[in-house]
Motif scaffolding. Structure first.
Motif, PDB file in Angstrom:
ATOM      1  N   SER A 104      23.211  16.503   6.623  1.00  0.00           N
ATOM      2  CA  SER A 104      22.013  16.414   5.784  1.00  0.00           C
ATOM      3  C   SER A 104      22.166  15.274   4.799  1.00  0.00           C
ATOM      4  O   SER A 104      23.267  15.000   4.303  1.00  0.00           O
ATOM      5  CB  SER A 104      21.790  17.730   5.032  1.00  0.00           C
ATOM      6  N   ALA A 105      21.043  14.606   4.508  1.00  0.00           N
ATOM      7  CA  ALA A 105      21.096  13.440   3.630  1.00  0.00           C
ATOM      8  C   ALA A 105      19.793  13.321   2.864  1.00  0.00           C
ATOM      9  O   ALA A 105      18.743  13.793   3.312  1.00  0.00           O
ATOM     10  CB  ALA A 105      21.342  12.173   4.455  1.00  0.00           C
ATOM     11  N   PRO A 106      19.821  12.672   1.698  1.00  0.00           N
ATOM     12  CA  PRO A 106      18.574  12.429   0.968  1.00  0.00           C
ATOM     13  C   PRO A 106      17.689  11.447   1.716  1.00  0.00           C
ATOM     14  O   PRO A 106      18.173  10.580   2.438  1.00  0.00           O
ATOM     15  CB  PRO A 106      19.057  11.846  -0.367  1.00  0.00           C
ATOM     16  N   SER A 107      16.387  11.580   1.544  1.00  0.00           N
ATOM     17  CA  SER A 107      15.444  10.705   2.233  1.00  0.00           C
ATOM     18  C   SER A 107      15.360   9.322   1.616  1.00  0.00           C
ATOM     19  O   SER A 107      14.963   8.360   2.273  1.00  0.00           O
ATOM     20  CB  SER A 107      14.050  11.350   2.250  1.00  0.00           C
ATOM     21  N   GLY A 108      15.700   9.201   0.333  1.00  0.00           N
ATOM     22  CA  GLY A 108      15.709   7.901  -0.321  1.00  0.00           C
ATOM     23  C   GLY A 108      14.345   7.234  -0.322  1.00  0.00           C
ATOM     24  O   GLY A 108      13.302   7.893  -0.436  1.00  0.00           O
ATOM     25  N   ALA A 109      14.351   5.904  -0.157  1.00  0.00           N
ATOM     26  CA  ALA A 109      13.104   5.131  -0.212  1.00  0.00           C
ATOM     27  C   ALA A 109      12.184   5.437   0.967  1.00  0.00           C
ATOM     28  O   ALA A 109      10.988   5.155   0.909  1.00  0.00           O
ATOM     29  CB  ALA A 109      13.415   3.642  -0.251  1.00  0.00           C
ATOM     30  N   MET A 110      12.720   6.032   2.029  1.00  0.00           N
ATOM     31  CA  MET A 110      11.883   6.368   3.184  1.00  0.00           C
ATOM     32  C   MET A 110      10.922   7.505   2.863  1.00  0.00           C
ATOM     33  O   MET A 110       9.817   7.565   3.390  1.00  0.00           O
ATOM     34  CB  MET A 110      12.756   6.777   4.373  1.00  0.00           C
ATOM     35  N   GLY A 111      11.352   8.432   2.013  1.00  0.00           N
ATOM     36  CA  GLY A 111      10.523   9.586   1.684  1.00  0.00           C
ATOM     37  C   GLY A 111      10.556  10.622   2.790  1.00  0.00           C
ATOM     38  O   GLY A 111      11.244  10.483   3.800  1.00  0.00           O
ATOM     39  N   GLY A 112       9.840  11.713   2.606  1.00  0.00           N
ATOM     40  CA  GLY A 112       9.754  12.741   3.629  1.00  0.00           C
ATOM     41  C   GLY A 112      10.376  14.047   3.207  1.00  0.00           C
ATOM     42  O   GLY A 112      10.877  14.208   2.087  1.00  0.00           O
ATOM     43  N   THR A 113      10.368  15.005   4.126  1.00  0.00           N
ATOM     44  CA  THR A 113      10.802  16.369   3.831  1.00  0.00           C
ATOM     45  C   THR A 113      12.128  16.752   4.466  1.00  0.00           C
ATOM     46  O   THR A 113      12.690  17.793   4.138  1.00  0.00           O
ATOM     47  CB  THR A 113       9.732  17.357   4.320  1.00  0.00           C
ATOM     48  N   LEU A 114      12.616  15.943   5.403  1.00  0.00           N
ATOM     49  CA  LEU A 114      13.853  16.281   6.114  1.00  0.00           C
ATOM     50  C   LEU A 114      14.553  15.000   6.513  1.00  0.00           C
ATOM     51  O   LEU A 114      13.901  14.033   6.946  1.00  0.00           O
ATOM     52  CB  LEU A 114      13.539  17.121   7.358  1.00  0.00           C
ATOM     53  N   LYS A 140       0.814  -1.212   0.000  1.00  0.00           N
ATOM     54  CA  LYS A 140       0.000   0.000   0.000  1.00  0.00           C
ATOM     55  C   LYS A 140       0.851   1.267   0.000  1.00  0.00           C
ATOM     56  O   LYS A 140       0.445   2.295  -0.548  1.00  0.00           O
ATOM     57  CB  LYS A 140      -0.943   0.002   1.209  1.00  0.00           C
ATOM     58  N   THR A 141       2.010   1.222   0.651  1.00  0.00           N
ATOM     59  CA  THR A 141       2.877   2.417   0.685  1.00  0.00           C
ATOM     60  C   THR A 141       3.834   2.470  -0.494  1.00  0.00           C
ATOM     61  O   THR A 141       4.530   3.476  -0.673  1.00  0.00           O
ATOM     62  CB  THR A 141       3.687   2.465   1.991  1.00  0.00           C
ATOM     63  N   GLY A 142       3.905   1.395  -1.265  1.00  0.00           N
ATOM     64  CA  GLY A 142       4.793   1.367  -2.425  1.00  0.00           C
ATOM     65  C   GLY A 142       6.208   0.916  -2.139  1.00  0.00           C
ATOM     66  O   GLY A 142       7.024   0.792  -3.053  1.00  0.00           O
ATOM     67  N   ARG A 143       6.490   0.660  -0.894  1.00  0.00           N
ATOM     68  CA  ARG A 143       7.885   0.296  -0.574  1.00  0.00           C
ATOM     69  C   ARG A 143       8.210  -1.158  -0.905  1.00  0.00           C
ATOM     70  O   ARG A 143       9.381  -1.509  -1.013  1.00  0.00           O
ATOM     71  CB  ARG A 143       8.178   0.577   0.899  1.00  0.00           C
ATOM     72  N   LEU A 144       7.213  -2.008  -1.033  1.00  0.00           N
ATOM     73  CA  LEU A 144       7.487  -3.398  -1.386  1.00  0.00           C
ATOM     74  C   LEU A 144       8.160  -3.456  -2.754  1.00  0.00           C
ATOM     75  O   LEU A 144       9.066  -4.271  -2.981  1.00  0.00           O
ATOM     76  CB  LEU A 144       6.197  -4.216  -1.387  1.00  0.00           C
TER      77      LEU A 144
END
Length: 452
Positions: A204-214, A89-93
């Motif tokens: 600071s780092a990219p959010s990658g597969a986790m997603g998010g704003t920070l 459902k979240t697309g992470r699979l």
């Protein structure tokens, strides 16, 4: 008080002239933890934590608990197995599926051994919700084993398929609320790493597969690290090395590239997981609104190995004082020696009891291998890296008896200090007291703008 001979510690003794052919040993923490009898590999990427390593992990967990509880976090436990449909459902699979260890039960239902629990937490909040805005913010955490199907596990505990991890989850009404929680957790992280006296940097780092704003990584410089930091010695800026340029973005000076180990990661996630899984709260106007989430992780077993990687030398373990398996080892005289006849085993045991009472309860280990010379036992103690070593040597025949105190500093030990019994107890109590660092966490002054 424990006796060394009773510790289950299967040390690997390598003959002096042996030729080592095991190319799977790729870093010193892996080598030392194995050879010194703290861990044992079972198959690729899986390890048994033996009693001394388990003590270190227990101490790390206790420190994490203290720091998290100080900022109002509440501990809980989620199952290791998560239904695959939640990740669908979240697309992470689809995004990270190759890294997941998957199982299917007798009814054909599919699960995965969770590497992290964002979906499980959002599903829990959805199941009990909708929450009222008055119940937020919430900060919930757990410390448990996680699983990741690493394509090539290496560096021992630094990159394994099963690992212990703190994972914490914030539930908020607004980005501003999430930002305040993020700052409180940041303060807790800084306090923890200060206690361990490790030079861990937030970048600071990219959010990658986790997603998010920070997103921020917490990086410990180390030769065995697989990440790279750009360090500017002019303006003290430290950042991820994101391209071939070695010019500092902040002051335009040349930077130095250093390898580092990621020991923690923090994210502001937004509504990615809550919206997909129906985790809502009821706003003031009674409108159901997706919960604004954040999450926080620290690799517990990775932090153990990373500490060794940074502090140890090629031949001997070294520990942050706060998590050493035992804080003090007492080496008594050799059996049958003149010192043994004047300061025997009963005296050594009494000394151990007095040192435990001086602030080291449960932290004193007695070396009862009396048939070995003091030199041989001292060499083994140095390899284990106990923060303090007390030797009952030749000076115990004096009146009054005097003891040699060695204190771990850097790659070796200080020169021995000869102390009478009362002086020894006072000095050990002083050193032990200096290690009891206040873990009260104060609110961070750092603020972040968090956008939807």
């Amino acid at each position: 008080m424990r006796y060394l001979s009773q510790i289950f510690q299967p040390v690997i003794t390598i003959p002096r002239d042996a030729v080592i052919k095991n190319t799977e040993i790729t870093c010193k923490s892996q080598k030392l933890l194995l050879e010194c009898g703290l861990v044992r590999p079972t198959s690729a990427g899986f390890f048994t934590l033996l009693p001394l390593a388990r003590r270190v992990v227990n101490k790390l967990e206790n420190l994490v608990n203290q720091c998290m509880e100080e900022i109002g976090a509440q501990r809980m436990s989620l199952p290791s197995l998560t239904a695959s449909k939640l990740w669908e459902k979240t697309g992470r699979l689809q995004d990270v599926g190759v890294e997941l260890l998957k199982v299917e039960d007798r009814h054909g239902k599919k699960y995965l051994l969770s590497p992290t629990h964002e979906e499980a937490m959002a599903d829990l909040l959805a199941d009990i919700g909708p929450l009222s805005y008055k119940q937020l913010p919430l900060l919930l955490y757990q410390i448990s084993n996680k699983f990741r199907d690493e394509p090539r596990p290496k560096h021992g505990l630094l990159r394994s398929r099963e690992f212990s991890m703190l994972d914490a989850y914030g539930a908020h009404t607004t980005p501003a609320c999430a930002s305040e929680t993020y700052d409180r957790v940041t303060s807790a992280y800084r306090k923890l790493f200060d206690i361990l006296q490790l030079p861990i940097h937030r970048v600071s780092a990219p959010s990658g597969a986790m997603g998010g704003t920070l997103s921020h990584e917490w990086q410990l410089p180390a030769d065995a690290g697989e990440d790279i930091l750009a360090v500017c010695h002019k303006c003290d800026s430290i950042a991820r090395a994101h391209n071939e340029s070695k010019v500092c973005d902040k002051c335009a000076s040349e930077t130095q590239y250093v390898n580092s180990i990621e020991v923690g990661h923090t994210f502001v996630l937004g509504a990615r997981y809550s919206a997909a899984l129906g985790a809502h709260y009821t706003a003031r106007d009674s409108t159901p609104t997706p919960i604004f989430m954040s999450c926080y992780g620290i690799g517990i077993t990775r932090l153990l190995a990373a500490s060794v990687e940074v502090l140890a030398n090629d031949k001997a373990l070294r520990w942050p004082d706060a998590i050493a398996p035992y804080k003090l080892l007492i080496i008594g005289p050799k059996e049958g020696s003149k010192e043994w006849s004047m300061h025997g085993w009963e005296e050594v045991q009494t000394l151990g009891q007095e040192l435990e009472a001086a602030g080291l309860a449960g932290e004193v280990l007695l070396d009862d291998k009396h048939s070995h010379t003091i030199g041989r036992r001292m060499k083994a103690a140095d390899r284990m890296g106990y923060p303090m070593i007390v030797v009952c040597g030749r000076s115990t025949t004096e009146n009054p008896p005097k003891y040699e105190l060695y204190v771990s500093k850097g790659v070796g030990y200080t020169k021995p200090v000869l102390l009478a019994r009362t002086e020894l107890i006072t000095e050990v109590a002083r050193i032990a007291g200096n290690g009891n660092i206040d873990v009260t966490v104060k609110d961070s002054k750092e603020k972040h703008v968090v956008e939807n």
